[in-house]
Motif scaffolding. Structure first.
Motif, mmCIF file in Angstrom:
data_model
loop_
_atom_site.group_PDB
_atom_site.id
_atom_site.type_symbol
_atom_site.label_atom_id
_atom_site.label_comp_id
_atom_site.label_asym_id
_atom_site.label_seq_id
_atom_site.Cartn_x
_atom_site.Cartn_y
_atom_site.Cartn_z
ATOM 1 N N MET A 151 -4.301 1.553 -44.344
ATOM 2 C CA MET A 151 -5.730 0.855 -44.228
ATOM 3 C C MET A 151 -5.222 0.327 -43.167
ATOM 4 N N HIS A 152 -4.514 -0.676 -42.639
ATOM 5 C CA HIS A 152 -4.456 -1.540 -42.073
ATOM 6 C C HIS A 152 -4.490 -0.173 -40.515
ATOM 7 N N ARG A 153 -4.439 0.417 -40.404
ATOM 8 C CA ARG A 153 -4.543 1.827 -38.530
ATOM 9 C C ARG A 153 -5.585 1.746 -38.851
ATOM 10 N N ARG A 154 -6.465 2.418 -39.597
ATOM 11 C CA ARG A 154 -7.889 2.875 -40.278
ATOM 12 C C ARG A 154 -8.482 1.593 -40.237
ATOM 13 N N LEU A 155 -8.171 0.546 -40.454
ATOM 14 C CA LEU A 155 -9.182 -0.137 -39.667
ATOM 15 C C LEU A 155 -9.176 -0.838 -38.376
ATOM 16 N N LYS A 156 -7.872 -0.875 -37.907
ATOM 17 C CA LYS A 156 -7.650 -1.329 -36.161
ATOM 18 C C LYS A 156 -8.821 0.139 -35.150
ATOM 19 N N ARG A 157 -8.504 1.345 -35.854
ATOM 20 C CA ARG A 157 -8.743 2.353 -35.094
ATOM 21 C C ARG A 157 -9.974 2.678 -34.623
ATOM 22 N N ASN A 158 -10.628 2.433 -36.879
ATOM 23 C CA ASN A 158 -11.978 2.758 -36.452
ATOM 24 C C ASN A 158 -13.517 1.483 -37.119
ATOM 25 N N TYR A 159 -12.795 1.535 -38.408
ATOM 26 C CA TYR A 159 -14.028 0.992 -39.135
ATOM 27 C C TYR A 159 -13.680 -0.921 -38.891
ATOM 28 N N GLY A 160 -13.071 -0.804 -37.697
ATOM 29 C CA GLY A 160 -12.917 -2.367 -37.092
ATOM 30 C C GLY A 160 -14.502 -2.683 -36.393
ATOM 31 N N TRP A 161 -15.132 -2.051 -35.524
ATOM 32 C CA TRP A 161 -16.277 -1.960 -35.216
ATOM 33 C C TRP A 161 -16.917 -1.460 -36.071
ATOM 34 N N MET A 162 -17.328 -0.935 -37.196
ATOM 35 C CA MET A 162 -18.120 -0.720 -37.550
ATOM 36 C C MET A 162 -19.091 -1.862 -38.743
ATOM 37 N N TYR A 163 -17.738 -2.809 -39.077
ATOM 38 C CA TYR A 163 -17.747 -4.228 -39.625
ATOM 39 C C TYR A 163 -18.190 -5.076 -38.968
ATOM 40 N N LEU A 164 -17.888 -5.282 -37.248
ATOM 41 C CA LEU A 164 -18.818 -6.012 -37.352
ATOM 42 C C LEU A 164 -20.518 -5.687 -36.690
ATOM 43 N N ILE A 165 -19.954 -4.669 -36.116
ATOM 44 C CA ILE A 165 -21.470 -3.914 -36.123
ATOM 45 C C ILE A 165 -22.904 -4.298 -37.351
ATOM 46 N N LEU A 166 -21.960 -5.031 -38.083
ATOM 47 C CA LEU A 166 -22.628 -5.145 -39.757
ATOM 48 C C LEU A 166 -23.367 -6.581 -40.085
ATOM 49 N N LEU A 167 -21.823 -6.645 -38.877
ATOM 50 C CA LEU A 167 -21.950 -8.308 -39.322
ATOM 51 C C LEU A 167 -23.128 -8.204 -38.662
ATOM 52 N N LEU A 168 -22.620 -8.585 -37.451
ATOM 53 C CA LEU A 168 -24.162 -9.247 -36.227
ATOM 54 C C LEU A 168 -25.340 -8.629 -36.939
ATOM 55 N N ALA A 169 -25.555 -7.204 -37.657
ATOM 56 C CA ALA A 169 -26.774 -7.538 -37.808
ATOM 57 C C ALA A 169 -27.018 -8.040 -38.788
#
Length: 245
Positions: free
Chosen positions: A155-173
């Motif tokens: 989970m840590h590797r996938r969060l750093k490589r892909n999903y972190g950006w998706m979480y950031l976009i959803l938070l800003l929205a």
């Protein structure tokens, strides 16, 4: 030379048939071993590619979910901010699914890298410092397959490589949705955007007060940030080179 090797293989087969043993004939010559290793490499490469395709599919689903929910939430002022919170839950679910798939992918990737780094690379450019235990490592993995990564590490590797950006976009929205009057009900004065009371009131989710919702979201994101920033565990094949999935 080939005739001699064929004769040796036929002799071994005849001896086993004479003993009444019904076991597969193992390769005994360098040519037979090389041929078997080439077929094995192609088979493992196919399995690794299959699991990589599954990982990419999960990432594509997550990206599609984020894009669709952003379009629904930000396109009309009457849409509820809970749509974005629901998107965060869906992305978390997809992250968990992808982490499970990544653990299987990592098994076959590690085997492929052992063959590439310790066999094919040695053929092209021999290195005296290269280890010779790679065949034993692969054999042990074939006899008793086991995961090389924990679920949390995947989970840590996938969060750093892909999903972190998706979480950031959803938070800003989500922050934009609860703090901008034009994205809420029509006719709201623009001055209310400067009021914390206005933001807290817009963050209400059913019977849950807005302040509690904001606290839950902040706690979740702080936990995700701490999880993503923890140091990597560069072991195994991840200790060689910089190109990783």
């Amino acid at each position: 030379m080939e005739t001699k090797q064929d004769g040796m293989a036929s002799a071994r087969e005849t001896a086993r048939e004479g003993e009444g043993m019904r076991v597969p004939l193992l390769p005994g010559t360098p040519g037979e071993i090389t041929n078997s290793l080439s077929h094995y490499y192609r088979g493992e490469l196919g399995r690794m590619t299959s699991w990589r395709d599954r990982i990419d599919r999960t990432s594509n689903w997550a990206i599609t979910v984020v894009a669709a929910l952003l379009s629904v939430s930000l396109s009309t002022p009457t849409s509820h901010h809970g749509v974005l919170l629901f998107g965060i839950m869906l992305v978390t679910l997809l992250l968990m699914i992808e982490a499970r798939r990544y653990r299987f992918f990592d098994i076959y990737r590690a085997r492929i890298r052992q063959v590439e780094r310790c066999y094919f690379a040695q053929i092209m450019a021999p290195d005296a410092k290269a280890g010779s235990e790679w065949a034993t490592v692969i054999a042990n993995s074939l006899r008793k397959p086991r995961f090389l990564l924990s679920y949390h590490e995947a989970m840590h590797r996938r969060l750093k490589r892909n999903y972190g950006w998706m979480y950031l976009i959803l938070l800003l929205a989500w922050c934009l949705k609860i703090s901008t009057p034009k994205l809420q009900t029509e006719g709201m004065p623009a001055l209310q955007a400067q009021s914390w009371t206005y933001v807290i009131d817009n963050a209400v989710l059913g019977p849950i007060p807005g302040l509690v919702v904001i606290a839950i979201v902040l706690t979740f994101y702080l936990g995700m940030l701490a999880f993503a920033l923890r140091p990597d565990r560069d072991e195994g094949e991840f200790g060689h080179g910089e190109a990783h999935v």
